[in-house]
Design a protein around this motif. Structure first.
Motif, PDB file in Angstrom:
ATOM      1  N   CYS A   1     -11.235 -58.831 -29.139  1.00 45.97           N
ATOM      2  CA  CYS A   1     -11.506 -57.647 -28.325  1.00 45.97           C
ATOM      3  C   CYS A   1     -12.996 -57.314 -28.312  1.00 45.97           C
ATOM      4  CB  CYS A   1     -10.703 -56.461 -28.862  1.00 45.97           C
ATOM      5  SG  CYS A   1     -11.244 -55.936 -30.497  1.00 45.97           S
ATOM      6  N   LEU A   2     -13.330 -56.283 -27.578  1.00 46.06           N
ATOM      7  CA  LEU A   2     -14.729 -55.882 -27.425  1.00 46.06           C
ATOM      8  C   LEU A   2     -15.384 -55.481 -28.747  1.00 46.06           C
ATOM      9  CD1 LEU A   2     -17.127 -55.097 -25.582  1.00 46.06           C
ATOM     10  CD2 LEU A   2     -15.992 -52.918 -25.189  1.00 46.06           C
ATOM     11  N   CYS A   3     -14.670 -54.729 -29.591  1.00 48.96           N
ATOM     12  CA  CYS A   3     -15.309 -54.214 -30.814  1.00 48.96           C
ATOM     13  C   CYS A   3     -15.192 -55.175 -31.991  1.00 48.96           C
ATOM     14  CB  CYS A   3     -14.711 -52.857 -31.184  1.00 48.96           C
ATOM     15  SG  CYS A   3     -13.054 -52.931 -31.900  1.00 48.96           S
ATOM     16  N   GLY A   4     -14.346 -56.201 -31.870  1.00 50.30           N
ATOM     17  CA  GLY A   4     -14.217 -57.181 -32.943  1.00 50.30           C
ATOM     18  C   GLY A   4     -13.133 -56.878 -33.958  1.00 50.30           C
TER      19      GLY A   4
ATOM     20  N   PRO B   1      -2.974 -55.321 -33.118  1.00 49.69           N
ATOM     21  CA  PRO B   1      -3.080 -54.591 -31.858  1.00 49.69           C
ATOM     22  C   PRO B   1      -1.985 -53.533 -31.707  1.00 49.69           C
ATOM     23  CG  PRO B   1      -2.520 -56.915 -31.483  1.00 49.69           C
ATOM     24  CD  PRO B   1      -2.594 -56.715 -32.947  1.00 49.69           C
ATOM     25  N   LYS B   2      -2.266 -52.502 -30.955  1.00 46.20           N
ATOM     26  CA  LYS B   2      -1.285 -51.475 -30.649  1.00 46.20           C
ATOM     27  C   LYS B   2      -0.409 -51.986 -29.499  1.00 46.20           C
ATOM     28  CE  LYS B   2      -1.171 -46.538 -29.523  1.00 46.20           C
ATOM     29  NZ  LYS B   2      -0.189 -46.052 -30.480  1.00 46.20           N
TER      30      LYS B   2
ATOM     31  N   CYS C   1      -6.315 -53.379 -28.233  1.00 45.44           N
ATOM     32  CA  CYS C   1      -7.027 -52.865 -29.407  1.00 45.44           C
ATOM     33  C   CYS C   1      -7.023 -51.344 -29.367  1.00 45.44           C
ATOM     34  CB  CYS C   1      -8.455 -53.394 -29.445  1.00 45.44           C
ATOM     35  SG  CYS C   1      -9.410 -52.668 -30.805  1.00 45.44           S
ATOM     36  N   ALA C   2      -6.537 -50.724 -30.435  1.00 40.53           N
ATOM     37  CA  ALA C   2      -6.465 -49.262 -30.488  1.00 40.53           C
ATOM     38  C   ALA C   2      -7.841 -48.636 -30.664  1.00 40.53           C
ATOM     39  CB  ALA C   2      -5.552 -48.832 -31.631  1.00 40.53           C
ATOM     40  N   ASP C   3      -8.825 -49.417 -31.086  1.00 41.92           N
ATOM     41  CA  ASP C   3     -10.174 -48.876 -31.278  1.00 41.92           C
ATOM     42  C   ASP C   3     -11.000 -48.909 -29.994  1.00 41.92           C
ATOM     43  OD1 ASP C   3      -9.784 -48.272 -33.952  1.00 41.92           O
ATOM     44  OD2 ASP C   3     -10.380 -50.273 -34.606  1.00 41.92           O
TER      45      ASP C   3
END
Ligand SMILES: [Zn+2]
Ligand SMILES: [Zn+2]
Length: 136
Positions: free
Chosen positions: A8-11, A58-59, A76-78
């Motif tokens: 994901c984008l944030c890792g 992952p959510k 990704c929940a973040d």
């Protein structure tokens, strides 16, 4: 050694895939448009046992698809990046978002599905297979 890695984008979410991927599918359904905030989803369909989560969890969001079936969408929940989805009735297959692969140079789009709901500003290569709805 895995053939592909991604995340994901944030890792927070990282995964690996141990299967050869050459063909991608572009889904133009309204759900994929909303979930991407863009012109749908470009995905690779791979066997569940070739996919491995390396980091994070992952959510899951359960959506009733236009087909009437329940589709689990994992993100990704973040940072909110969509990562993959699975049909409730076909857990043996993973539908992975091609934009999350670190390297997708071996892949190309071969089919467009749900073209009936494609946005007018979404380009569809006439050389690709096209389905107005869901693949059989
Ligand atoms: Zn993230
Ligand atoms: Zn879709």
């Amino acid at each position: 050694m895995s053939k592909y890695t991604g995340g994901c984008l944030c890792g927070a979410i990282r995964y690996s895939v141990d299967a050869e991927i050459t063909e991608l599918r572009h889904c133009h359904c309204r759900d994929c448009q909303r979930a991407s905030g863009a012109h749908g989803a470009v995905v690779a369909v791979i066997p569940r046992d070739k996919f491995k989560l390396e980091k994070g969890t992952p959510k899951r969001y359960a959506a009733k698809a236009d087909s009437g079936r329940t589709l689990y969408r994992f993100f990704c929940a973040d940072c909110g990046s969509p990562i993959y989805s699975q049909r409730e009735t076909a857990p043996e297959r993973m539908v992975v978002r091609a934009g999350t692969f670190d390297d997708s140079s071996t892949m190309r789009i071969t089919a467009h599905i749900w073209t009936a709901s494609a946005r007018p500003w979404s380009w569809i290569d006439p050389a690709c297979d096209q389905l107005s709805g869901n693949p059989a």
